[in-house]
Design an enzyme around this catalytic site. Structure first.
Site, mmCIF file in Angstrom:
data_model
loop_
_atom_site.group_PDB
_atom_site.id
_atom_site.type_symbol
_atom_site.label_atom_id
_atom_site.label_comp_id
_atom_site.label_asym_id
_atom_site.label_seq_id
_atom_site.Cartn_x
_atom_site.Cartn_y
_atom_site.Cartn_z
ATOM 1 N N TRP A 30 0.803 -1.228 0.000
ATOM 2 C CA TRP A 30 0.000 0.000 0.000
ATOM 3 C C TRP A 30 0.834 1.277 0.000
ATOM 4 C CZ3 TRP A 30 -5.068 1.604 -0.119
ATOM 5 C CH2 TRP A 30 -5.318 2.925 0.286
ATOM 6 N N MET A 31 0.364 2.302 -0.760
ATOM 7 C CA MET A 31 0.908 3.659 -0.659
ATOM 8 C C MET A 31 -0.238 4.656 -0.732
ATOM 9 S SD MET A 31 3.603 5.701 -3.106
ATOM 10 C CE MET A 31 2.571 5.641 -4.566
ATOM 11 N N ASN A 32 -0.156 5.724 0.092
ATOM 12 C CA ASN A 32 -1.040 6.870 -0.158
ATOM 13 C C ASN A 32 -0.241 8.158 -0.208
ATOM 14 O OD1 ASN A 32 -1.451 5.900 2.715
ATOM 15 N ND2 ASN A 32 -2.637 7.749 2.948
ATOM 16 N N ASP A 33 -0.422 9.115 0.701
ATOM 17 C CA ASP A 33 0.102 10.473 0.521
ATOM 18 C C ASP A 33 1.610 10.546 0.284
ATOM 19 O OD1 ASP A 33 -2.367 10.509 1.762
ATOM 20 O OD2 ASP A 33 -1.710 11.650 3.499
ATOM 21 N N GLN A 49 3.314 7.622 2.513
ATOM 22 C CA GLN A 49 2.519 6.793 3.418
ATOM 23 C C GLN A 49 2.516 5.367 2.882
ATOM 24 O OE1 GLN A 49 0.138 7.942 6.391
ATOM 25 N NE2 GLN A 49 2.228 8.679 6.305
ATOM 26 N N ARG A 156 -3.576 16.949 12.323
ATOM 27 C CA ARG A 156 -2.491 16.214 11.638
ATOM 28 C C ARG A 156 -1.868 16.938 10.442
ATOM 29 N NH1 ARG A 156 -7.301 13.361 11.017
ATOM 30 N NH2 ARG A 156 -8.173 13.361 8.917
ATOM 31 N N GLU A 212 -7.049 18.348 5.722
ATOM 32 C CA GLU A 212 -5.845 17.540 5.866
ATOM 33 C C GLU A 212 -4.752 18.109 4.968
ATOM 34 O OE1 GLU A 212 -7.689 13.171 6.426
ATOM 35 O OE2 GLU A 212 -7.633 13.776 4.335
HETATM 36 N N1 DQQ Z 1 -3.600 10.300 5.041
HETATM 37 C C1 DQQ Z 1 -2.723 10.229 6.177
HETATM 38 C C2 DQQ Z 1 -3.127 11.366 7.060
HETATM 39 C C3 DQQ Z 1 -3.748 12.308 6.112
HETATM 40 C C4 DQQ Z 1 -4.497 11.407 5.182
HETATM 41 C C5 DQQ Z 1 -2.891 8.886 6.809
HETATM 42 C C6 DQQ Z 1 -4.827 12.010 3.851
HETATM 43 O O1 DQQ Z 1 -2.001 11.919 7.709
HETATM 44 O O2 DQQ Z 1 -4.563 13.241 6.756
HETATM 45 O O3 DQQ Z 1 -2.468 7.873 5.945
HETATM 46 O O4 DQQ Z 1 -4.953 11.039 2.845
#
Ligand code: DQQ
Length: 480
Positions: A30-33, A49, A156, A212
């Protein structure tokens, strides 16, 4: 060793037709931000992330890759992992990186194991490649949500910058009952922080619950605030405000949408050439079961260079470095016809640059990733009468579990303007940017594709320029 493991993993996905080949994504899982972007000793560092164990959003770490040219990346070991039993034991959430008097310093949000508190942490690195990170003993550096938030769970994604000799930090949050907010802090040493006030907050409902991933920076003679809006109904959107910054308060003049589909949680940096660059997470448009089974999820956009026009539009353009890897080119100019033009290409990795003169009744349609029998395909259409840009995904794949909703947005051309389209197609990713100011980034999952077409209709619709470049893989992998 690490690199070998990473390339073995990458190799194992070579037959997956949905996996992009010239966009960054981790070796697996997995990858996000995007996080902690920084140019350090000339090299671009991308943190992200990451769940290194499975392709779902859980137990977030910071993955890490490094690049000389913003396009080719080397995988590095995971940079930050949760420490069990501490305030980041539940996850290392998003944040940024700065050069603090010669020391690379990361700011991130720690989440506790029960997921009830979000606090701000720092970590530093003393090796040149930023491979190893030490969490600061005095963490967390900011623990309490400002009282006026009226809630204690959403706080955050620190974003830090320097003005004169003072450091400033924004933290995304919510004022319960009111909406999203970015809280402003200041510090002389980047360790001890004083809360000032909200830099800016939503004045009405509809601007989301939590803001965010804030970004705040000067561009030309204006200031730009970008926030990722997360709503309780699970919808989300990235907006940007352009305005003035006086006495540490932001006074917006305009608010617009940065991307009209899947690009989320963008992060920007100024690089050594003074360019403001933006990366965004391109989320999946298939079921959690599908990506968990596929073994990978999440892609980063090609980094984009930002600028402003005189209408306060934030203009985004893929970095010119991308042009250096282009391969075979189909070029066409001054073509005006009501017929369709068949774009012959070998694969699903294209960089398309197109320019049209349009009339009031023009319609321009790209049909991408179409199957030989015509049953599958994705349409990108500009309708000049309606001044709308639409992506039709109804027939994008034959899997009903994939997302098939359409994206349709107003795209007005100014007097005398041509329609300029940039389309980056990379397997399941499509980044569409019209006249640098209207962005639609989305996903499609065709398994059967053979053709692409361009169709023009209406009087005096003229194709001024069409360049279609085939794009190679950015990874040195052995193909079967
Ligand atoms: N993703 C992170 C948070 C952020 C959110 C958690 C936005 O820090 O607010 O994976 O996609």
């Amino acid at each position: 060793m690490i690199e070998t493991q990473a390339s073995k993993l990458r190799q194992s996905f070579l037959d997956d037709p949905s996996r992009p080949i010239y966009h960054f994504l981790p070796p697996s899982n997995w990858m996000n931000d995007p996080n902690g972007l920084i140019q350090w000793q000339g090299k671009y560092h991308l943190f992200y992330q990451h769940n290194p164990d499975e392709a779902i959003h859980r137990q977030m770490h910071w993955g890490h890759a490094v690049s000389d040219d913003l396009i080719h990346w080397d995988d590095l070991p995971v940079a930050l992992a949760p420490t069990p039993g501490t305030l980041d034991g539940g996850g290392i959430f998003s944040g940024c990186a700065i050069n603090h008097n010669g020391t690379a310093t990361i700011f991130y949000t720690g989440v506790n194991e029960g997921n009830t508190a979000q606090v701000q942490f720092i970590a530093t690195s003393s090796d040149n490649l930023l491979n190893t990170w030490q969490k600061y003993d005095g963490n967390p550096i900011i623990k309490d949500v400002p009282v006026e938030a009226n809630q204690t769970s959403d706080f955050r994604d620190p974003f830090v910058w320097k003005e004169d000799e003072t450091w400033y930090m924004l933290v995304g949050s919510e004022i319960a009952g009111q909406g999203g907010v970015v809280f402003l802090y200041q510090s002389d040493d980047a360790i001890n922080w004083d809360y000032m006030h909200p830099l800016y907050s939503a004045e009405e409902d509809g601007l989301g619950n939590v803001w965010e991933c804030p970004n705040f920076f000067k561009l030309d003679d204006k200031w730009v605030l970008i926030v990722s809006i997360s709503r309780n109904d699970k919808t989300s959107e990235v907006v940007y405000f352009v305005g003035q910054y006086e006495n540490h308060r932001f006074i917006p003049e305009t608010m617009r949408t940065l991307d009209h589909a899947y690009l989320y949680a963008p992060l920007t940096i100024e690089d050594d050439n003074g360019r403001r660059l933006l990366w965004g997470w391109i989320r999946e448009g298939r079921s959690e079961e599908a990506y968990a089974t596929a073994g990978w999820a999440g892609v980063q956009s090609i980094p984009r260079v930002l600028s402003l026009d005189e209408h306060n539009n934030l203009l985004t353009e893929p970095v010119p470095e991308l042009e250096a890897i282009r391969r075979e080119n189909t070029h066409l100019s001054d073509f005006s016809d009501n017929d369709s033009f068949n774009i012959e290409t070998k694969g699903l990795a294209l960089d398309i640059v197109a320019q049209f003169e349009v009339n009031h009744d023009s319609t321009i349609t790209f049909s991408l990733a179409c199957s030989a029998d015509g049953n599958i395909g994705t349409e990108i259409r500009y309708n000049a009468t309606l001044q709308r840009l639409t992506v039709n995904r109804e027939k994008s794949s034959n899997n009903p579990e994939d997302e098939h909703s359409n994206h349709s947005v107003e795209h007005h051309l100014y007097e005398g303007e041509t329609l300029d389209l940039r389309i980056l197609l990379d397997a399941s990713v499509i980044e569409i940017i019209a006249n640098k100011r209207t962005s639609i980034t989305t996903r499609i999952y065709p398994t059967d594709f053979a053709h692409n077409f361009l169709r023009l209709s209406g009087n005096d619709t003229i194709l001024k320029r069409l360049d279609i470049y085939e794009m190679p893989s950015i990874w040195s992998l052995e193909t079967g």
